[in-house]
Design a protein around this motif. Structure first.
Motif, PDB file in Angstrom:
ATOM      1  N   ASP A  80      -9.253  -4.897  -2.855  1.00 50.91           N
ATOM      2  CA  ASP A  80      -9.814  -4.245  -4.036  1.00 50.91           C
ATOM      3  C   ASP A  80      -9.499  -5.009  -5.320  1.00 50.91           C
ATOM      4  O   ASP A  80      -9.697  -4.493  -6.422  1.00 50.91           O
ATOM      5  CB  ASP A  80      -9.272  -2.815  -4.160  1.00 50.91           C
ATOM      6  CG  ASP A  80      -9.705  -1.942  -2.992  1.00 50.91           C
ATOM      7  OD1 ASP A  80     -10.780  -2.226  -2.409  1.00 50.91           O
ATOM      8  OD2 ASP A  80      -8.967  -0.994  -2.654  1.00 50.91           O
ATOM      9  N   GLY A  81      -8.989  -6.211  -5.189  1.00 50.93           N
ATOM     10  CA  GLY A  81      -8.714  -7.030  -6.367  1.00 50.93           C
ATOM     11  C   GLY A  81      -7.276  -7.024  -6.818  1.00 50.93           C
ATOM     12  O   GLY A  81      -6.965  -7.585  -7.858  1.00 50.93           O
ATOM     13  N   GLY A  82      -6.394  -6.406  -6.068  1.00 47.45           N
ATOM     14  CA  GLY A  82      -4.983  -6.378  -6.463  1.00 47.45           C
ATOM     15  C   GLY A  82      -4.265  -7.663  -6.083  1.00 47.45           C
ATOM     16  O   GLY A  82      -4.603  -8.327  -5.115  1.00 47.45           O
ATOM     17  N   VAL A 102       0.835  -1.203   0.000  1.00 48.60           N
ATOM     18  CA  VAL A 102       0.000   0.000   0.000  1.00 48.60           C
ATOM     19  C   VAL A 102       0.869   1.252   0.000  1.00 48.60           C
ATOM     20  O   VAL A 102       0.560   2.241  -0.675  1.00 48.60           O
ATOM     21  CB  VAL A 102      -0.962  -0.018   1.211  1.00 48.60           C
ATOM     22  CG1 VAL A 102      -1.678   1.307   1.364  1.00 48.60           C
ATOM     23  CG2 VAL A 102      -1.959  -1.146   1.073  1.00 48.60           C
ATOM     24  N   GLU A 103       2.000   1.229   0.738  1.00 48.98           N
ATOM     25  CA  GLU A 103       2.902   2.384   0.766  1.00 48.98           C
ATOM     26  C   GLU A 103       3.514   2.661  -0.603  1.00 48.98           C
ATOM     27  O   GLU A 103       3.778   3.799  -0.955  1.00 48.98           O
ATOM     28  CB  GLU A 103       4.019   2.146   1.781  1.00 48.98           C
ATOM     29  CG  GLU A 103       3.557   2.234   3.222  1.00 48.98           C
ATOM     30  CD  GLU A 103       4.676   1.880   4.194  1.00 48.98           C
ATOM     31  OE1 GLU A 103       5.823   1.626   3.738  1.00 48.98           O
ATOM     32  OE2 GLU A 103       4.400   1.823   5.396  1.00 48.98           O
TER      33      GLU A 103
END
Length: 102
Positions: free
Chosen positions: A85-87, A76-77
């Motif tokens: 979210d589908g990543g 995320v950083e």
């Protein structure tokens, strides 16, 4: 002497009693004596071995969760898409894999 017949599901054994001698070691289980090192270890330290294994497995499970979480936060950083979210970017992170394999 007398004959004793023992039957199981697939075996039938006939034993002949020759004499009624008292065995030297009356505590025997399935023909093995109580003096083996494994039995003595279990009798003396079984509780502590179990406790140590429980603490060690708890440590491994906790560190696994922490490593995977750190891998997801690092993704995320970097600006990657979150796993919720589908990543699937976390699959390229070595820290996440280290947590999975722990």
């Amino acid at each position: 002497g007398s004959l004793i017949t023992l039957s199981c599901l697939s075996h039938r054994v006939v034993c002949q009693v020759i004499s009624s001698a008292v065995p030297a070691d009356p505590v025997q289980e399935n023909g093995t004596s109580d003096s083996s090192w494994i039995t003595r270890l279990e009798n003396n330290y079984g509780f502590y071995i179990g406790l140590g294994l429980a603490v060690f497995s708890s440590f491994l499970i906790g560190s696994s969760v922490i490593l995977k979480k750190k891998g997801l936060l690092r993704l995320v950083e970097k600006g990657g898409t979150r796993a919720g979210d589908g990543g699937h970017g976390y699959l390229k992170d070595w820290l996440w894999w280290a947590g999975l394999l722990t």
